[in-house]
Scaffold this motif. Structure first.
Motif, PDB file in Angstrom:
ATOM      1  N   ILE A 299       0.848  -1.186   0.000  1.00 15.09           N
ATOM      2  CA  ILE A 299       0.000   0.000   0.000  1.00 15.09           C
ATOM      3  C   ILE A 299       0.887   1.241   0.000  1.00 15.09           C
ATOM      4  CG2 ILE A 299      -1.891  -1.163   1.188  1.00 15.09           C
ATOM      5  CD1 ILE A 299      -0.848   0.059   3.806  1.00 15.09           C
ATOM      6  N   LYS A 300       0.280   2.387   0.167  1.00 11.00           N
ATOM      7  CA  LYS A 300       1.045   3.624   0.241  1.00 11.00           C
ATOM      8  C   LYS A 300       1.992   3.554   1.438  1.00 11.00           C
ATOM      9  CE  LYS A 300       0.563   8.644   0.619  1.00 11.00           C
ATOM     10  NZ  LYS A 300      -0.387   9.779   0.767  1.00 11.00           N
TER      11      LYS A 300
ATOM     12  N   LEU B 102       2.780  -3.528  16.196  1.00 10.81           N
ATOM     13  CA  LEU B 102       1.986  -2.513  16.872  1.00 10.81           C
ATOM     14  C   LEU B 102       2.923  -1.515  17.548  1.00 10.81           C
ATOM     15  CD1 LEU B 102      -0.772  -1.430  17.865  1.00 10.81           C
ATOM     16  CD2 LEU B 102      -0.489  -2.894  19.892  1.00 10.81           C
ATOM     17  N   PHE B 103       2.813  -0.254  17.133  1.00  9.25           N
ATOM     18  CA  PHE B 103       3.590   0.829  17.730  1.00  9.25           C
ATOM     19  C   PHE B 103       2.685   1.632  18.652  1.00  9.25           C
ATOM     20  CE2 PHE B 103       5.240  -0.121  13.484  1.00  9.25           C
ATOM     21  CZ  PHE B 103       6.542  -0.493  13.790  1.00  9.25           C
ATOM     22  N   ASN B 104       3.249   2.564  19.393  1.00  8.71           N
ATOM     23  CA  ASN B 104       2.450   3.336  20.342  1.00  8.71           C
ATOM     24  C   ASN B 104       1.408   4.209  19.656  1.00  8.71           C
ATOM     25  OD1 ASN B 104       4.818   4.846  19.425  1.00  8.71           O
ATOM     26  ND2 ASN B 104       4.099   6.488  20.773  1.00  8.71           N
ATOM     27  N   ASP B 105       1.561   4.457  18.341  1.00  6.71           N
ATOM     28  CA  ASP B 105       0.607   5.304  17.637  1.00  6.71           C
ATOM     29  C   ASP B 105       0.152   4.724  16.293  1.00  6.71           C
ATOM     30  OD1 ASP B 105       3.019   5.494  16.323  1.00  6.71           O
ATOM     31  OD2 ASP B 105       2.905   7.664  16.000  1.00  6.71           O
ATOM     32  N   LEU B 106       0.581   3.516  15.968  1.00  5.08           N
ATOM     33  CA  LEU B 106       0.324   2.978  14.629  1.00  5.08           C
ATOM     34  C   LEU B 106       0.298   1.453  14.647  1.00  5.08           C
ATOM     35  CD1 LEU B 106       0.201   3.537  11.473  1.00  5.08           C
ATOM     36  CD2 LEU B 106       2.702   3.262  11.510  1.00  5.08           C
ATOM     37  N   LEU B 107      -0.623   0.866  13.872  1.00  3.18           N
ATOM     38  CA  LEU B 107      -0.654  -0.577  13.642  1.00  3.18           C
ATOM     39  C   LEU B 107      -0.319  -0.843  12.177  1.00  3.18           C
ATOM     40  CD1 LEU B 107      -1.347  -3.555  14.394  1.00  3.18           C
ATOM     41  CD2 LEU B 107      -3.699  -3.036  13.673  1.00  3.18           C
ATOM     42  N   VAL B 108       0.601  -1.778  11.951  1.00  2.00           N
ATOM     43  CA  VAL B 108       0.975  -2.180  10.599  1.00  2.00           C
ATOM     44  C   VAL B 108       0.680  -3.680  10.463  1.00  2.00           C
ATOM     45  CG1 VAL B 108       2.872  -2.452   8.958  1.00  2.00           C
ATOM     46  CG2 VAL B 108       2.746  -0.404  10.392  1.00  2.00           C
ATOM     47  N   ILE B 109      -0.117  -4.048   9.459  1.00  2.94           N
ATOM     48  CA  ILE B 109      -0.522  -5.445   9.245  1.00  2.94           C
ATOM     49  C   ILE B 109       0.206  -5.978   8.018  1.00  2.94           C
ATOM     50  CG2 ILE B 109      -2.459  -7.026   8.938  1.00  2.94           C
ATOM     51  CD1 ILE B 109      -4.276  -4.901  10.129  1.00  2.94           C
TER      52      ILE B 109
ATOM     53  N   ASP C 253      -1.956  -3.372   5.103  1.00  2.00           N
ATOM     54  CA  ASP C 253      -2.914  -2.470   5.737  1.00  2.00           C
ATOM     55  C   ASP C 253      -2.262  -1.811   6.952  1.00  2.00           C
ATOM     56  OD1 ASP C 253      -5.242  -1.082   5.999  1.00  2.00           O
ATOM     57  OD2 ASP C 253      -6.547  -2.836   6.265  1.00  2.00           O
ATOM     58  N   SER C 254      -2.862  -0.702   7.371  1.00  2.00           N
ATOM     59  CA  SER C 254      -2.367   0.007   8.549  1.00  2.00           C
ATOM     60  C   SER C 254      -3.469   0.917   9.078  1.00  2.00           C
ATOM     61  CB  SER C 254      -1.124   0.841   8.204  1.00  2.00           C
ATOM     62  OG  SER C 254      -1.461   1.888   7.308  1.00  2.00           O
ATOM     63  N   ALA C 255      -3.289   1.384  10.314  1.00  2.00           N
ATOM     64  CA  ALA C 255      -4.265   2.292  10.911  1.00  2.00           C
ATOM     65  C   ALA C 255      -3.648   2.952  12.135  1.00  2.00           C
ATOM     66  CB  ALA C 255      -5.530   1.545  11.312  1.00  2.00           C
ATOM     67  N   PRO C 256      -4.078   4.185  12.439  1.00  2.00           N
ATOM     68  CA  PRO C 256      -3.637   4.812  13.693  1.00  2.00           C
ATOM     69  C   PRO C 256      -4.124   3.986  14.878  1.00  2.00           C
ATOM     70  CG  PRO C 256      -4.620   6.443  12.217  1.00  2.00           C
ATOM     71  CD  PRO C 256      -4.913   5.099  11.636  1.00  2.00           C
TER      72      PRO C 256
ATOM     73  N   LEU D  29     -10.833  -7.534  15.268  1.00  2.00           N
ATOM     74  CA  LEU D  29     -10.105  -6.271  15.251  1.00  2.00           C
ATOM     75  C   LEU D  29     -10.735  -5.368  14.214  1.00  2.00           C
ATOM     76  CD1 LEU D  29      -7.728  -4.329  15.837  1.00  2.00           C
ATOM     77  CD2 LEU D  29      -6.398  -5.623  14.139  1.00  2.00           C
ATOM     78  N   ARG D  30     -11.213  -4.224  14.644  1.00  3.64           N
ATOM     79  CA  ARG D  30     -11.824  -3.262  13.722  1.00  3.64           C
ATOM     80  C   ARG D  30     -10.922  -2.050  13.558  1.00  3.64           C
ATOM     81  NH1 ARG D  30     -16.580  -0.636  14.544  1.00  3.64           N
ATOM     82  NH2 ARG D  30     -16.538  -0.890  16.811  1.00  3.64           N
ATOM     83  N   LEU D  31     -10.668  -1.691  12.325  1.00  9.06           N
ATOM     84  CA  LEU D  31      -9.939  -0.477  11.979  1.00  9.06           C
ATOM     85  C   LEU D  31     -10.971   0.548  11.538  1.00  9.06           C
ATOM     86  CD1 LEU D  31      -7.841  -2.794  11.824  1.00  9.06           C
ATOM     87  CD2 LEU D  31      -6.773  -1.585   9.919  1.00  9.06           C
ATOM     88  N   LEU D  32     -11.210   1.572  12.347  1.00 12.06           N
ATOM     89  CA  LEU D  32     -12.231   2.556  12.016  1.00 12.06           C
ATOM     90  C   LEU D  32     -11.863   3.343  10.765  1.00 12.06           C
ATOM     91  CD1 LEU D  32     -13.150   3.948  15.553  1.00 12.06           C
ATOM     92  CD2 LEU D  32     -14.127   2.009  14.301  1.00 12.06           C
TER      93      LEU D  32
END
Length: 534
Positions: free
Chosen positions: A308-309, A351-358, A371-374, A396-399
């Motif tokens: 992804i980006k 999983l980082f303190n401000d970001l999830l990277v899948i 995929d990723s999400a704050p 797990l839901r990524l809003l």
């Protein structure tokens, strides 16, 4: 430069190294708490926890007592109590002092005697190891600098501190206060601890490398460790002394703070000293974490390939909280009743303190990000009673994901504890099984540490002997999610490391003491429930 004036106090505990002193002290604390926990009424074993209404003023006590005390003459004891000193017992002061004041004297005396023992161990690190001529010839100057850092500065600070403490103890048979001295030295001198502890990552790495690459170094260290002076203690146990001491010093001040009379001058100085020590300890912890986190982020960045980006991973304000493999369920949610492992495929989460990277793992020890999400836009939901094949499964839901839309993943963990650990890390504000101790209305389960534990994963909590923690969650396979009372650090640890505190009065007393320790910072109190090491 090390001060030349000799402290008479050092001779009093010349037979006891700090490592031994610390171990005895913490184990005594554990046994005392066990005794209290086994009794119906904690007041039976701690008659002075409540301040007497008619306690005699300290000034009156001092005027009745002999003016001076020399601790030197009592050089035969290995682990003294203040009230066991011959000068104290012969003075008659124990019949004058209220029980609360005796406990306070013991708490202040322990701070002083432990500093004397600590200085002795530091002195041994310098004289026996650092200044050893054979070791000097083996080590390059840069290697010696990394290995021993600014230990001479730390030792000089300890000596000045000990001299001032000793002078205070010898002023009067009843110790007036020590926290004012702690405050002054913390503000003016204890920054040397931050320098030493921040070097810990380099120090550990250099030591391991020297053991591996230089047989002569390994041989000399082994021989020095066998010297009777070291009493069977390892070289590494001496290197870690400053970090252990600055942390322990904060706890000793906390112990004093719990025993001083409320709204008194001594409470004010204890609160001030504790606040400054807490600042130094936090700076030490951050110094250690900063280096290891930076290197870890660089390593992760090199392993990621973005489908992804691309998202920039390295940031001064970002660190890793948890990483690991989970199984993702294929197909829509309606398929979750099917009983086949083929429904799942492996994915890998950072999983980082401000970001999830899948990601998905690809050849060459690489990970392809899809995929990723704050972290603030993550929600989790546990699935219950879904049968064996869907045990330990959660949603797990990524809003808002990398495509700016909502996405859901059904994930399966390898065990119940691993599932709960992921859920708490992904959504830290999610309600745990037990309410945090910050709610005064709820009796939260508590546990005390009886075996030290070193964290193996970022979401785990290292434990020291006698640590008291609130149990926020637990699993059937032997893990506890806890919150340590003295610093509100949170994390997972094996349940076998501790013993649960069963007496509700002792639990309530522990909470009351905790709130008192932190009452000087009202804003901190409001944040206690959400604070954690993440």
């Amino acid at each position: 430069m090390i001060l030349q004036r000799k402290s008479r106090f050092k001779k009093t505990f010349k037979r006891l190294l700090y490592q031994e002193y610390r171990d005895k002290s913490t184990r005594q604390e554990i046994e005392t708490r066990r005794l209290q926990d086994s009794q119906t009424d904690p007041e039976e074993s701690s008659p002075s926890e409540e301040t007497p209404s008619e306690a005699e003023p300290t000034s009156t006590i001092e005027s009745k007592a002999p003016p001076q005390i020399s601790l030197l003459r009592n050089s035969n004891s290995r682990f003294n109590l203040w009230q066991d000193l011959p000068e104290i017992r012969s003075s008659g002061v124990l019949s004058i002092l209220q029980p609360d004041e005796i406990k306070l004297q013991e708490a202040m005396f322990e701070l002083v005697t432990s500093e004397a023992s600590y200085y002795k161990s530091l002195n041994l690190l310098v004289s026996h190891f650092m200044e050893n001529e054979r070791l000097k010839k083996i080590l390059h100057q840069s290697e010696a600098h990394i290995l021993f850092s600014n230990v001479l500065d730390v030792m000089a600070v300890s000596e000045r501190f000990l001299l001032d403490l000793e002078q205070r103890v010898e002023e009067n048979i009843v110790i007036s206060d020590v926290c004012d001295i702690v405050y002054q030295h913390t503000v003016n001198h204890f920054s040397v601890y931050i320098t030493y502890v921040s070097n810990q990552t380099y120090q550990e790495r250099a030591y391991k490398q020297l053991l591996q690459d230089k047989p002569a170094f390994r041989e000399v260290i082994s021989q020095l460790e066998l010297d009777p002076k070291c009493k069977g203690l390892s070289f590494s146990s001496f290197l870690i002394l400053p970090f252990q001491r600055i942390t322990r010093l904060k706890l000793l001040v906390q112990n004093i703070l719990k025993k001083v009379e409320e709204k008194s001058d001594r409470e004010t100085t204890a609160l001030d000293a504790h606040k400054e020590l807490e600042t130094v300890v936090k700076a030490c912890n951050e110094g250690v974490r900063k280096m290891s986190r930076t290197e870890q982020m660089i390593s992760i960045q090199k392993k990621l390939e973005f489908k992804i980006k691309s998202v920039p991973i390295i940031s001064h304000s970002r660190w890793l909280l948890k990483q690991g493999e989970l199984q993702q369920m294929n197909g829509p949610k309606t398929s979750r009743t099917l009983r086949t492992k083929k429904l799942f495929r492996e994915i890998y989460l950072f999983l980082f303190n401000d970001l999830l990277v899948i990601c998905r793992q690809i050849p060459g020890d690489k990970y392809q990000v899809f995929d990723s999400a704050p972290r603030g836009l993550l929600r989790v939901e546990e699935l219950e009673d879904q049968g064996q094949s869907l045990a330990n499964v959660f949603i797990l839901r990524l809003l808002e994901n990398a495509d700016d839309r909502e996405a859901s993943y059904m994930l399966k963990a390898s065990s119940q504890s691993e599932m709960k650990r992921w859920m708490i890390s992904l959504a830290p504000n999610r309600r745990t099984k037990f309410v945090s101790f910050t709610s005064r209305l709820v009796d939260c389960p508590q546990i005390q540490c009886v075996h030290p534990y070193v964290a193996q994963q970022p979401d785990e909590l290292s434990l020291e002997l006698a640590d008291v923690l609130n149990i926020l969650d637990k699993t059937d396979d032997g893990w506890i999610f806890g919150e340590r009372l003295h610093d509100q650090e949170r994390g997972w640890f094996p349940s076998s490391m501790g013993e649960e505190i069963l007496n509700p009065k002792i639990r309530a007393q522990n909470l009351k003491e905790c709130f008192r320790v932190h009452k000087s910072d009202d804003s901190q109190r409001r944040k206690l429930g959400s604070r954690n090491r993440q």
